[in-house]
Enzyme design. Structure first.
Site, PDB file in Angstrom:
ATOM      1  N   GLU A  92       0.841  -1.211   0.000  1.00 50.25           N
ATOM      2  CA  GLU A  92       0.000   0.000   0.000  1.00 50.25           C
ATOM      3  C   GLU A  92       0.866   1.247   0.000  1.00 50.25           C
ATOM      4  O   GLU A  92       0.580   2.222  -0.704  1.00 50.25           O
ATOM      5  CB  GLU A  92      -0.925  -0.028   1.222  1.00 50.25           C
ATOM      6  CG  GLU A  92      -1.819   1.196   1.351  1.00 50.25           C
ATOM      7  CD  GLU A  92      -1.236   2.238   2.290  1.00 50.25           C
ATOM      8  OE1 GLU A  92      -1.405   3.449   2.030  1.00 50.25           O
ATOM      9  OE2 GLU A  92      -0.606   1.824   3.271  1.00 50.25           O
ATOM     10  N   GLU A  95      -4.562   0.738  -3.470  1.00 47.84           N
ATOM     11  CA  GLU A  95      -3.182   1.207  -3.616  1.00 47.84           C
ATOM     12  C   GLU A  95      -2.212   0.035  -3.626  1.00 47.84           C
ATOM     13  O   GLU A  95      -1.238   0.018  -4.405  1.00 47.84           O
ATOM     14  CB  GLU A  95      -2.843   2.172  -2.487  1.00 47.84           C
ATOM     15  CG  GLU A  95      -3.559   3.506  -2.581  1.00 47.84           C
ATOM     16  CD  GLU A  95      -3.278   4.424  -1.415  1.00 47.84           C
ATOM     17  OE1 GLU A  95      -3.253   5.651  -1.618  1.00 47.84           O
ATOM     18  OE2 GLU A  95      -3.097   3.918  -0.280  1.00 47.84           O
ATOM     19  N   ASP A 127      -6.802   1.292   0.842  1.00 47.47           N
ATOM     20  CA  ASP A 127      -5.459   0.733   1.052  1.00 47.47           C
ATOM     21  C   ASP A 127      -5.211  -0.449   0.118  1.00 47.47           C
ATOM     22  O   ASP A 127      -4.119  -0.589  -0.449  1.00 47.47           O
ATOM     23  CB  ASP A 127      -5.288   0.286   2.504  1.00 47.47           C
ATOM     24  CG  ASP A 127      -5.151   1.459   3.462  1.00 47.47           C
ATOM     25  OD1 ASP A 127      -5.004   2.604   2.992  1.00 47.47           O
ATOM     26  OD2 ASP A 127      -5.212   1.224   4.685  1.00 47.47           O
ATOM     27  N   ASP A 138       0.686   3.799  -3.114  1.00 46.16           N
ATOM     28  CA  ASP A 138       0.330   5.201  -2.895  1.00 46.16           C
ATOM     29  C   ASP A 138       1.273   6.109  -3.684  1.00 46.16           C
ATOM     30  O   ASP A 138       0.845   7.071  -4.336  1.00 46.16           O
ATOM     31  CB  ASP A 138       0.406   5.511  -1.398  1.00 46.16           C
ATOM     32  CG  ASP A 138       0.193   6.981  -1.099  1.00 46.16           C
ATOM     33  OD1 ASP A 138      -0.895   7.503  -1.385  1.00 46.16           O
ATOM     34  OD2 ASP A 138       1.133   7.622  -0.582  1.00 46.16           O
TER      35      ASP A 138
END
Length: 221
Positions: A43, A118, A115, A47
């Site tokens: 994650e 990502e 989450d 991101d």
């Protein structure tokens, strides 16, 4: 050959390392119960990947101002936006949740879903490289930007009242619903006078809706 999973079909990608995709879908509640890696590191990487791809997209749109690009990127990769993209591939149904996650309705938790979304980008980047993850971004994110872009009513209202040198403030009026499905009610005030009230699933959404109502009222005066 290992069969392509349902999610891989949705993504249009067959990963070489299937464990990466499984890890991307694994919430900490499942990992703790099964002694397996969770998706937090993926994650973190995803991101950064999504942020870079969105920045590249906005840069090539020719937006002249760094501030405007930053504002748009923040809106288009926020938790609410990521949840919207995730719904297009029905990601919530693919998550690996432990008993605790299931009991707390983790599949409805916006943070958990965002989450995992990502983390998928992190997994695809590691397994397939930048060009493939960029292609994925243009297939599962870009087509829906108009659906998630939120006009910044708060900034518009602030600019309007600044001409009179007035200050505005947002106040939380009420919170209701369970932790995974909160509803927030926020008022926007100027000199203790309520200009508008907004409701939303997040505080930011409620504030934007309050500012929008205030602008509508002021426009009629």
């Amino acid at each position: 050959m290992i069969p392509i999973s349902t999610l891989e079909h949705k993504l249009g990608i067959e990963l070489t390392n299937k464990q990466l995709l499984a890890q991307a879908l694994t919430h900490a509640s499942y990992a703790n119960e099964h002694n397996s890696p969770d998706n937090e590191r993926l994650e973190f990487l995803g991101d950064a990947v999504i942020g870079l791809l969105m920045g590249d997209y906005l840069f090539h749109k020719g937006i002249p101002s760094e501030g405007e690009m930053s504002k748009k990127r923040a809106q288009l990769v926020c938790e609410e936006a990521l949840n919207h993209y995730a719904k297009k591939i029905n990601l919530a149904q693919e998550l690996h949740l432990g008993k605790g996650g299931e009991l707390s309705n983790g599949r409805l938790n916006p943070s958990i879903i965002a989450d995992a979304f990502e983390a998928i980008f992190g997994a695809v980047f590691l397994d397939q490289g930048f060009e493939v993850v960029k292609d994925l971004f243009y297939r599962v994110v870009i087509p829906y930007l108009d659906e998630v872009y939120i006009k910044d009513y708060k900034s518009t209202l602030q600019e309007l009242v600044q001409t009179d040198r007035r200050n505005i403030a947002y106040h939380m009026e009420n919170q209701s619903g369970p932790s995974h499905d909160r509803v927030f009610t926020v008022s926007v005030r100027m000199d203790d006078i309520i200009l508008g009230v907004g409701v939303g699933r997040t505080k930011k959404e409620a504030e934007q809706n309050a500012a929008r109502e205030a602008l509508n009222i002021l426009a009629k005066e």
